[in-house]
Scaffold this motif. Structure first.
Motif, mmCIF file in Angstrom:
data_model
loop_
_atom_site.group_PDB
_atom_site.id
_atom_site.type_symbol
_atom_site.label_atom_id
_atom_site.label_comp_id
_atom_site.label_asym_id
_atom_site.label_seq_id
_atom_site.Cartn_x
_atom_site.Cartn_y
_atom_site.Cartn_z
ATOM 1 N N ASP A 263 38.714 -50.148 2.553
ATOM 2 C CA ASP A 263 37.389 -50.713 2.823
ATOM 3 C C ASP A 263 36.906 -50.939 4.134
ATOM 4 O O ASP A 263 37.923 -51.439 4.925
ATOM 5 N N LYS B 277 30.074 -54.611 3.436
ATOM 6 C CA LYS B 277 30.739 -53.608 3.088
ATOM 7 C C LYS B 277 30.298 -52.336 2.954
ATOM 8 O O LYS B 277 28.998 -51.938 2.762
ATOM 9 N N ARG C 174 42.993 -48.148 -2.015
ATOM 10 C CA ARG C 174 41.685 -48.131 -1.489
ATOM 11 C C ARG C 174 41.676 -48.569 -0.056
ATOM 12 O O ARG C 174 42.454 -49.503 0.405
ATOM 13 N N THR D 163 33.560 -47.386 -0.036
ATOM 14 C CA THR D 163 35.108 -47.577 -0.527
ATOM 15 C C THR D 163 35.875 -46.203 -0.428
ATOM 16 O O THR D 163 34.947 -45.257 -1.216
#
Length: 222
Positions: free
Chosen positions: A108, A115, A106, A118
């Motif tokens: 990010d 955020k 992942r 993703t």
């Protein structure tokens, strides 16, 4: 909340002209497949077309464009194919924090502690230098400014990410590289993490006393 960059250590930045051949070569040669890692930088992005914000040279592997912008969309090619994070077009200073989690493949991106989408990807092995503001060849250069770069061989948690943006407090655990841009002139940016991996500036100019400390409205990134 206003954008702000701590000036306790430096009120300097480097101007990126968008001309191919101007960039910063860091002293980091970290392989992105090795473990969790995080990278943080403050940038003012003026590029409206294609530009590379952060990349890695091949070394003995395959380096990629780690963070780019294209038609106001933030993207990454870290896994080999281009994927999109989110949209930004306000030409203001922003905090960019990338966090890679090895176990879940992942990546990010946090812009001003918010955020973005993703990305699921598998990085390719590379041990070349990490580059700010262009590809390692100097192509696809950024138009804008950069300052305060940090790199860790760990995943930054919520508290640490918020501390970087809201309190300008930098976690010291697992810190591999710290470029505070204190020099204000010359072609070198010292690594103050204690590892001595200094950065080299190629065909860029310095700026001072133009970093936001307060009063700059944050524009949300969607």
């Amino acid at each position: 909340m206003a954008n702000r960059i701590s000036v306790r250590s430096s009120n300097n930045s480097v101007r990126h002209t968008g001309t191919n051949g101007d960039f910063i070569t860091t002293g980091i040669t970290f392989d992105p497949t090795t473990s969790d890692w995080s990278a943080s930088i403050w940038m003012r992005v003026l590029s409206r077309g294609n530009a590379v914000l952060m990349s890695q040279a091949d070394g003995t592997g395959t380096g990629r464009d780690i963070l780019t912008i294209s038609s106001d969309t933030l993207k990454s090619q870290l896994g080999g194919s281009v994927q999109s994070f989110g949209y930004i077009n306000d030409r203001r200073w922003h905090s960019f924090i990338l966090v890679h989690v090895k176990a879940s493949n992942r990546l990010d991106l946090y812009v001003d502690s918010v955020k973005q989408t993703t990305l699921t990807l598998t990085p390719e092995a590379a041990n070349g230098a990490w580059v700010i503001g262009a590809r390692p060849s100097g192509a696809v250069s950024l138009a804008g400014q950069s300052t305060h770069f940090h790199f860790w061989d760990k995943r930054l948690d919520l508290t640490e990410r918020k501390a970087i943006y809201f309190d300008s407090a930098v976690p010291r655990d697992n810190l591999l590289n710290e470029l505070l841009y204190t020099e204000g002139s010359g072609t070198n940016i010292a690594d103050t993490s204690g590892n001595g991996d200094d950065a080299t500036i190629t065909d860029l100019t310095w700026a001072s006393n133009d970093l936001p400390s307060s009063g700059v409205d944050r524009t949300a990134v969607s």
